[in-house]
Design a protein around this motif. Structure first.
Motif, PDB file in Angstrom:
ATOM      1  N   GLU A 316      -7.954  34.488  42.516  1.00  0.00           N
ATOM      2  CA  GLU A 316      -8.117  33.102  42.122  1.00  0.00           C
ATOM      3  C   GLU A 316      -8.979  32.224  43.118  1.00  0.00           C
ATOM      4  N   LYS A 317      -9.529  31.323  42.544  1.00  0.00           N
ATOM      5  CA  LYS A 317     -10.245  30.303  43.714  1.00  0.00           C
ATOM      6  C   LYS A 317      -9.241  29.374  44.146  1.00  0.00           C
ATOM      7  N   PRO A 318      -9.562  28.873  45.354  1.00  0.00           N
ATOM      8  CA  PRO A 318      -8.830  27.758  45.831  1.00  0.00           C
ATOM      9  C   PRO A 318      -8.852  26.454  44.905  1.00  0.00           C
ATOM     10  N   LYS A 319      -7.729  25.604  45.058  1.00  0.00           N
ATOM     11  CA  LYS A 319      -8.120  24.379  44.206  1.00  0.00           C
ATOM     12  C   LYS A 319      -7.800  23.337  45.112  1.00  0.00           C
ATOM     13  N   ALA A 320      -8.610  22.215  44.572  1.00  0.00           N
ATOM     14  CA  ALA A 320      -8.522  20.806  45.053  1.00  0.00           C
ATOM     15  C   ALA A 320      -8.115  20.115  44.050  1.00  0.00           C
ATOM     16  N   ALA A 321      -7.585  18.582  44.741  1.00  0.00           N
ATOM     17  CA  ALA A 321      -7.144  17.587  43.628  1.00  0.00           C
ATOM     18  C   ALA A 321      -8.161  16.448  43.383  1.00  0.00           C
ATOM     19  N   ARG A 323      -8.849  12.760  40.593  1.00  0.00           N
ATOM     20  CA  ARG A 323      -8.354  11.572  40.061  1.00  0.00           C
ATOM     21  C   ARG A 323      -9.521  10.995  38.916  1.00  0.00           C
ATOM     22  N   VAL A 324      -9.328  10.762  37.887  1.00  0.00           N
ATOM     23  CA  VAL A 324      -9.994   9.919  37.265  1.00  0.00           C
ATOM     24  C   VAL A 324      -9.469   8.939  36.212  1.00  0.00           C
ATOM     25  N   PHE A 325      -9.839   7.804  36.028  1.00  0.00           N
ATOM     26  CA  PHE A 325      -8.929   6.807  35.282  1.00  0.00           C
ATOM     27  C   PHE A 325      -9.148   6.832  33.765  1.00  0.00           C
ATOM     28  N   ALA A 326     -10.240   7.011  33.383  1.00  0.00           N
ATOM     29  CA  ALA A 326     -10.832   7.250  32.061  1.00  0.00           C
ATOM     30  C   ALA A 326     -11.555   8.285  31.672  1.00  0.00           C
ATOM     31  N   MET A 327     -11.599   8.930  30.540  1.00  0.00           N
ATOM     32  CA  MET A 327     -12.333  10.135  30.135  1.00  0.00           C
ATOM     33  C   MET A 327     -13.046  10.024  28.857  1.00  0.00           C
ATOM     34  N   THR A 328     -12.783   8.950  28.219  1.00  0.00           N
ATOM     35  CA  THR A 328     -13.366   8.633  26.869  1.00  0.00           C
ATOM     36  C   THR A 328     -13.897   7.024  27.147  1.00  0.00           C
ATOM     37  N   GLY A 329     -14.871   6.962  26.055  1.00  0.00           N
ATOM     38  CA  GLY A 329     -15.280   5.618  25.996  1.00  0.00           C
ATOM     39  C   GLY A 329     -14.327   4.627  25.481  1.00  0.00           C
ATOM     40  N   ALA A 330     -13.362   5.102  24.628  1.00  0.00           N
ATOM     41  CA  ALA A 330     -12.237   4.079  24.121  1.00  0.00           C
ATOM     42  C   ALA A 330     -11.152   3.635  25.104  1.00  0.00           C
ATOM     43  N   GLU A 331     -10.808   4.814  26.129  1.00  0.00           N
ATOM     44  CA  GLU A 331      -9.997   4.452  27.255  1.00  0.00           C
ATOM     45  C   GLU A 331     -10.657   3.424  28.151  1.00  0.00           C
ATOM     46  N   GLU A 381     -11.798  25.439  42.439  1.00  0.00           N
ATOM     47  CA  GLU A 381     -11.428  24.656  41.192  1.00  0.00           C
ATOM     48  C   GLU A 381     -10.749  23.300  41.556  1.00  0.00           C
ATOM     49  N   LEU A 382     -11.402  22.127  40.954  1.00  0.00           N
ATOM     50  CA  LEU A 382     -10.962  20.841  41.060  1.00  0.00           C
ATOM     51  C   LEU A 382     -10.050  20.419  39.852  1.00  0.00           C
ATOM     52  N   VAL A 383      -8.908  20.222  40.062  1.00  0.00           N
ATOM     53  CA  VAL A 383      -7.803  19.583  39.324  1.00  0.00           C
ATOM     54  C   VAL A 383      -7.687  18.259  39.274  1.00  0.00           C
ATOM     55  N   VAL A 384      -8.547  17.748  38.044  1.00  0.00           N
ATOM     56  CA  VAL A 384      -8.617  16.122  37.939  1.00  0.00           C
ATOM     57  C   VAL A 384      -7.536  15.861  36.816  1.00  0.00           C
ATOM     58  N   SER A 385      -6.795  14.975  37.542  1.00  0.00           N
ATOM     59  CA  SER A 385      -5.678  14.317  36.959  1.00  0.00           C
ATOM     60  C   SER A 385      -5.979  12.946  36.142  1.00  0.00           C
ATOM     61  N   THR A 386      -5.492  12.678  34.866  1.00  0.00           N
ATOM     62  CA  THR A 386      -6.034  11.553  34.090  1.00  0.00           C
ATOM     63  C   THR A 386      -4.524  11.029  33.490  1.00  0.00           C
ATOM     64  N   THR A 388      -3.990  10.016  30.687  1.00  0.00           N
ATOM     65  CA  THR A 388      -3.669  10.112  29.307  1.00  0.00           C
ATOM     66  C   THR A 388      -4.002  11.647  28.729  1.00  0.00           C
ATOM     67  N   SER A 389      -4.875  12.281  29.478  1.00  0.00           N
ATOM     68  CA  SER A 389      -5.296  13.787  29.231  1.00  0.00           C
ATOM     69  C   SER A 389      -4.588  14.701  30.046  1.00  0.00           C
ATOM     70  N   GLY A 390      -3.813  14.304  30.863  1.00  0.00           N
ATOM     71  CA  GLY A 390      -3.240  15.294  31.949  1.00  0.00           C
ATOM     72  C   GLY A 390      -4.116  15.871  32.737  1.00  0.00           C
ATOM     73  N   GLN A 391      -4.158  17.201  32.999  1.00  0.00           N
ATOM     74  CA  GLN A 391      -4.901  17.725  34.173  1.00  0.00           C
ATOM     75  C   GLN A 391      -6.219  18.349  33.200  1.00  0.00           C
ATOM     76  N   VAL A 392      -7.286  18.748  34.051  1.00  0.00           N
ATOM     77  CA  VAL A 392      -8.428  19.209  33.664  1.00  0.00           C
ATOM     78  C   VAL A 392      -8.962  20.059  34.691  1.00  0.00           C
ATOM     79  N   LEU A 393      -9.234  21.169  34.618  1.00  0.00           N
ATOM     80  CA  LEU A 393      -9.775  22.189  35.480  1.00  0.00           C
ATOM     81  C   LEU A 393     -11.051  22.167  35.554  1.00  0.00           C
ATOM     82  N   THR A 394     -11.991  22.148  36.515  1.00  0.00           N
ATOM     83  CA  THR A 394     -13.611  22.235  36.578  1.00  0.00           C
ATOM     84  C   THR A 394     -13.807  22.972  37.738  1.00  0.00           C
TER      85      THR A 394
END
Length: 508
Positions: A316-321, A323-331, A381-386, A388-394
């Motif tokens: 597994e790749k090491p993970k980093a944390a 954060r983003v406030f909004a991921m959609t134009g509606a939010e 792996e960057l664990v992005v917390s939002t 409304t959408s929870g956590q997203v890996l990239t």
């Protein structure tokens, strides 16, 4: 002696002979006239039979319609197929023109109508030869022929079979404009073979093309037979007896064969209860202070690179944390503290969200595909917390993207995220690096007013030069001050500049 007396010929008999001879002459003249007429009517009869070929005879061979939306090779094949049909039904030149133009459709039909109108305006009569030449000029131009000639000179077998390579070679050889002798054709065909086949045929110097193809097919079959793996059947050498594997353990018959060297029990020493039960509190890890293992096998032990031992063995790749406030134009539209604007990314207009609650700057996958930006691996792996959408890996990023905001140019690294309705999010990494402030009350972005000296690397300088930047080199040297100037700069010594150092030390 008196001579014998002749019997006189009757007057009516002479007239009968004359009429008979005249009838014979008339019959002979009539036969000669009929023979001459048949000789003259022979070619006309052949021509009459040729004209009897109709459209049904042509359509019986199932010709294909031509609409002009084809490749040059398909246009050339269409003309060749028509010529084969014309040769089979033995039609005239005029019928060839009628039959071929009847098979035109769509854009090709409109083209021929305009071409024929122009020819009639010039007083020219359209023929099959004119149609064929003008058709090839439009749908198989000279540039296409030159391209086929270049492909012929560069043709290689590659992954094709010998038969496929031979068909492609013969098709492209038609467009070679130079003299194509049999020997040169064989040498050119031989140069395109794969190395194993060329190695088998290069010393034969075959100058007959069919023979060269046949020898190449034999060499190809020999090459395939060498790579074929022959697997022996089971029990081919053992006579049907079961063979033991060299690494197989012997079958155990109960526990009589096992004996512990620690307690003498029916088990091996590593499973001895004395070793596993005796003083378990002493078996603690010096790394995490948890019982049950040692530091050498600690799952939380750090290794170089920042990853734990569990991550190392699991791949597994090491993970980093993040954060983003909004991921959609509606939010983003629902919140009144976020600023949205249009900027230029690599010269293309994009929809940007300025988000002070985002730890990084992000780009959507849709914008990434539209701009065709190069993508690199983050190495973690960057664990992005939002909210409304929870956590997203990239784990992908675009490095050194050119960004223009309000006429100012910047360099930014953008992490890839599945955004909707947004192209780019500029977070705190870009805001802090460039000293940009967000005025939430007035809904605007404030840039620093004073021009500050920015330190960049030599690689960034080379990249800016490639993009057309103008560079100036300024060389500055420090001016060395004299002793008098150095004394003037010291406030106390300045008042006693005439006092020598020898007098000063002498008074001491």
């Amino acid at each position: 002696m008196s001579s014998p007396r002749r019997t006189p010929t009757p007057t009516g008999a002479t007239a009968d002979f004359a009429r008979a001879f005249q009838q014979i002459a008339d019959v002979l003249q009539g036969q000669q006239a009929q023979l001459a007429q048949l000789t003259q009517q022979g070619p006309q009869n052949v021509q009459t039979n040729t004209h009897r070929v109709g459209m049904n005879d042509f359509l019986r061979h199932n010709p294909v319609k031509f609409n002009g939306k084809t490749t040059p090779d398909e246009a050339d094949d269409w003309i060749c197929n028509l010529e084969k049909i014309f040769e089979a039904i033995e039609c005239t030149e005029g019928q060839k023109l009628v039959f071929s133009t009847y098979m035109l459709a769509g854009e090709a039909e409109y083209w021929w109508r305009g071409m024929r109108t122009a020819m009639e305006a010039r007083g020219e009569v359209a023929t099959w030869g004119d149609f064929r030449n003008r058709f090839l000029e439009r749908y198989f131009p000279a540039s296409a022929k030159q391209e086929r000639e270049r492909q012929f000179l560069e043709l290689r077998q590659g992954s094709m079979s010998v038969q496929e390579y031979k068909l492609r070679f013969e098709y492209l050889a038609r467009f070679y404009t130079q003299g194509l002798t049999e020997a040169w054709k064989c040498r050119r065909f031989e140069q395109g073979f794969r190395h194993p086949i060329m190695k088998a045929l290069i010393h034969l110097k075959i100058n007959d093309f069919p023979e060269l193809v046949e020898q190449a097919l034999v060499a190809e079959r020999m090459e395939e037979s060498q790579h074929r793996v022959v697997r022996p059947q089971k029990a081919s050498f053992s006579g049907g007896r079961n063979q033991k594997k060299p690494y197989a353990r012997p079958q155990q018959r109960g526990f009589g064969g096992l004996k512990c060297y620690e307690c003498g029990g029916p088990h091996i020493r590593r499973n001895c209860p004395r070793l596993t039960v005796h003083k378990p509190e002493e078996r603690k890890c010096f790394s995490c202070h948890k019982p049950g293992h040692f530091a050498s096998s600690c799952p939380d032990r750090k290794i170089p690179g920042g990853a734990t031992q569990t991550q190392k063995f699991s791949g597994e790749k090491p993970k980093a944390a993040g954060r983003v406030f909004a991921m959609t134009g509606a939010e983003a539209s629902q919140s009144g503290n976020l600023i949205q604007d249009t900027c230029f990314l690599n010269g293309r207009c994009v929809h940007v969200l300025f988000d002070s609650g985002a730890t990084h700057s992000f780009i959507s996958f849709a914008c990434l595909g539209k701009l065709e930006l190069p993508v690199y691996d983050l190495g973690s792996e960057l664990v992005v917390s939002t909210p409304t959408s929870g956590q997203v890996l990239t784990s992908s990023v675009c490095i050194g993207c050119s960004l223009e905001v309000a006429g100012r140019k910047f360099k930014v690294n953008l992490v890839c995220l599945p955004l909707e309705g947004l192209d780019v999010i500029l977070g705190m990494d870009w805001l802090t690096t460039n000293g940009v402030l967000i005025d939430c009350g007035q809904q605007k972005v404030i840039f620093p007013t004073e021009e500050q000296v920015q330190m960049i690397t030599s690689r960034e300088v080379l990249q800016d030069i490639k993009e057309g930047a103008v560079c100036f080199v300024v060389i500055a040297t420090e001016k060395k001050k004299s002793t008098e100037e150095q004394i003037v700069d010291i406030p106390v010594v300045e008042e006693y500049a005439d006092v020598s150092w020898t007098n000063f030390y002498g008074s001491l």
